[in-house]
Design an enzyme around this catalytic site. Structure first.
Site, mmCIF file in Angstrom:
data_model
loop_
_atom_site.group_PDB
_atom_site.id
_atom_site.type_symbol
_atom_site.label_atom_id
_atom_site.label_comp_id
_atom_site.label_asym_id
_atom_site.label_seq_id
_atom_site.Cartn_x
_atom_site.Cartn_y
_atom_site.Cartn_z
ATOM 1 N N ARG A 157 46.891 30.421 46.550
ATOM 2 C CA ARG A 157 46.267 31.176 47.642
ATOM 3 C C ARG A 157 45.065 30.439 48.220
ATOM 4 N NH1 ARG A 157 48.346 34.714 43.872
ATOM 5 N NH2 ARG A 157 46.467 34.494 42.612
ATOM 6 N N GLU A 163 44.693 31.262 28.616
ATOM 7 C CA GLU A 163 44.586 32.149 27.454
ATOM 8 C C GLU A 163 45.614 31.735 26.389
ATOM 9 O OE1 GLU A 163 44.870 36.195 28.543
ATOM 10 O OE2 GLU A 163 44.233 36.923 26.569
HETATM 11 P P1 AMP Z 1 40.162 31.435 36.496
HETATM 12 O O1 AMP Z 1 40.568 30.008 36.258
HETATM 13 O O2 AMP Z 1 40.206 32.271 35.258
HETATM 14 O O3 AMP Z 1 38.844 31.513 37.223
HETATM 15 O O4 AMP Z 1 41.267 32.072 37.438
HETATM 16 C C1 AMP Z 1 41.247 31.813 38.805
HETATM 17 C C2 AMP Z 1 42.628 31.611 39.340
HETATM 18 O O5 AMP Z 1 43.546 32.561 38.833
HETATM 19 C C3 AMP Z 1 42.615 31.762 40.840
HETATM 20 O O6 AMP Z 1 43.458 30.766 41.404
HETATM 21 C C4 AMP Z 1 43.133 33.167 41.076
HETATM 22 O O7 AMP Z 1 44.051 33.170 42.162
HETATM 23 C C5 AMP Z 1 43.827 33.562 39.790
HETATM 24 N N1 AMP Z 1 43.338 34.832 39.218
HETATM 25 C C6 AMP Z 1 42.703 34.986 38.028
HETATM 26 N N2 AMP Z 1 42.439 36.261 37.770
HETATM 27 C C7 AMP Z 1 42.896 36.959 38.830
HETATM 28 C C8 AMP Z 1 42.900 38.354 39.179
HETATM 29 N N3 AMP Z 1 42.394 39.309 38.367
HETATM 30 N N4 AMP Z 1 43.442 38.706 40.353
HETATM 31 C C9 AMP Z 1 43.948 37.767 41.187
HETATM 32 N N5 AMP Z 1 43.988 36.456 40.916
HETATM 33 C C10 AMP Z 1 43.461 36.041 39.765
#
Ligand code: AMP
Length: 179
Positions: free
Chosen positions: A66, A103
């Site tokens: 996205r 995770e």
């Molecule tokens: P992180 O690496 O944990 O910061 O996760 C960020 C990536 O995962 C981004 O590319 C987001 O599109 C997706 N993502 C993680 N958690 C969510 C959530 N609760 N809702 C939507 N997209 C998420």
């Protein structure tokens, strides 16, 4: 940008985000920004606000998937090109790769190793949602190993309490809404 505009963008993000409980796994509150990006006013407001936050960069890196949408819209306003930072296995060789922890298990981000000059560029990272920051941190390492300077990260929505900012500190992180 004045305070009124900031409030309007934040409100648009809130109004046009679809909350999906227990997706893609139990306990995860998924933030679906599809309605925001499909709305002409929403997309324009987001692109304009994030482009302002990205000022000074000469290349936008949009994160799979996205972040591609927002990144391209930001780049056109900023007057730069956009580089798609892909998940592993999507790009033809040769690629530069960076692994990061999920995770369960690991994932990889990739950019082309040929055909695009990344070294010496001032790059802003753009994505839709910041959660733990693992994705942004991996993208930062990937671009820095390629010789770029990552100047900032700009996201539409930041999830509080997951340490996302800390994962990329001291990189400036701009978000249009935090929840
Ligand atoms: P992180 O690496 O944990 O910061 O996760 C960020 C990536 O995962 C981004 O590319 C987001 O599109 C997706 N993502 C993680 N958690 C969510 C959530 N609760 N809702 C939507 N997209 C998420």
């Amino acid at each position: 940008m004045d305070a009124g505009t900031v409030t309007a963008v934040s409100d648009l993000v809130a109004a046009l985000t679809r909350e999906v409980p227990d997706f893609p796994a139990p306990g995860i509150q998924f933030k679906d920004l599809t309605p925001l990006f499909a709305d002409a006013r929403g997309l324009a407001a987001v692109a304009e606000a994030l482009a302002e936050a990205a000022a000074g960069a000469d290349l936008v890196a949009g994160l799979d998937a996205r972040g591609f949408l927002v990144g391209a819209a930001v780049a056109t306003r900023l007057g730069t090109g956009v580089l798609a930072v892909r998940k592993g296995g999507k790009l033809p060789p040769p690629v530069r790769s960076e692994a990061y922890s999920l995770e369960y298990g690991t994932a990889t981000l990739e950019i082309p190793a040929d055909g695009i000059a990344v070294a010496g560029r001032r790059v802003v990272l753009v994505d839709d949602v910041l959660a733990t920051g693992g994705t942004l941190a991996a993208a930062k390492r990937l671009l820095e190993h390629a010789g770029a300077t990552v100047t900032a990260a700009a996201v539409v929505l930041e999830l509080a309490g997951l340490g996302g900012r800390d994962a990329v500190a001291p990189l400036p992180v701009h978000s249009l809404r935090c929840c």
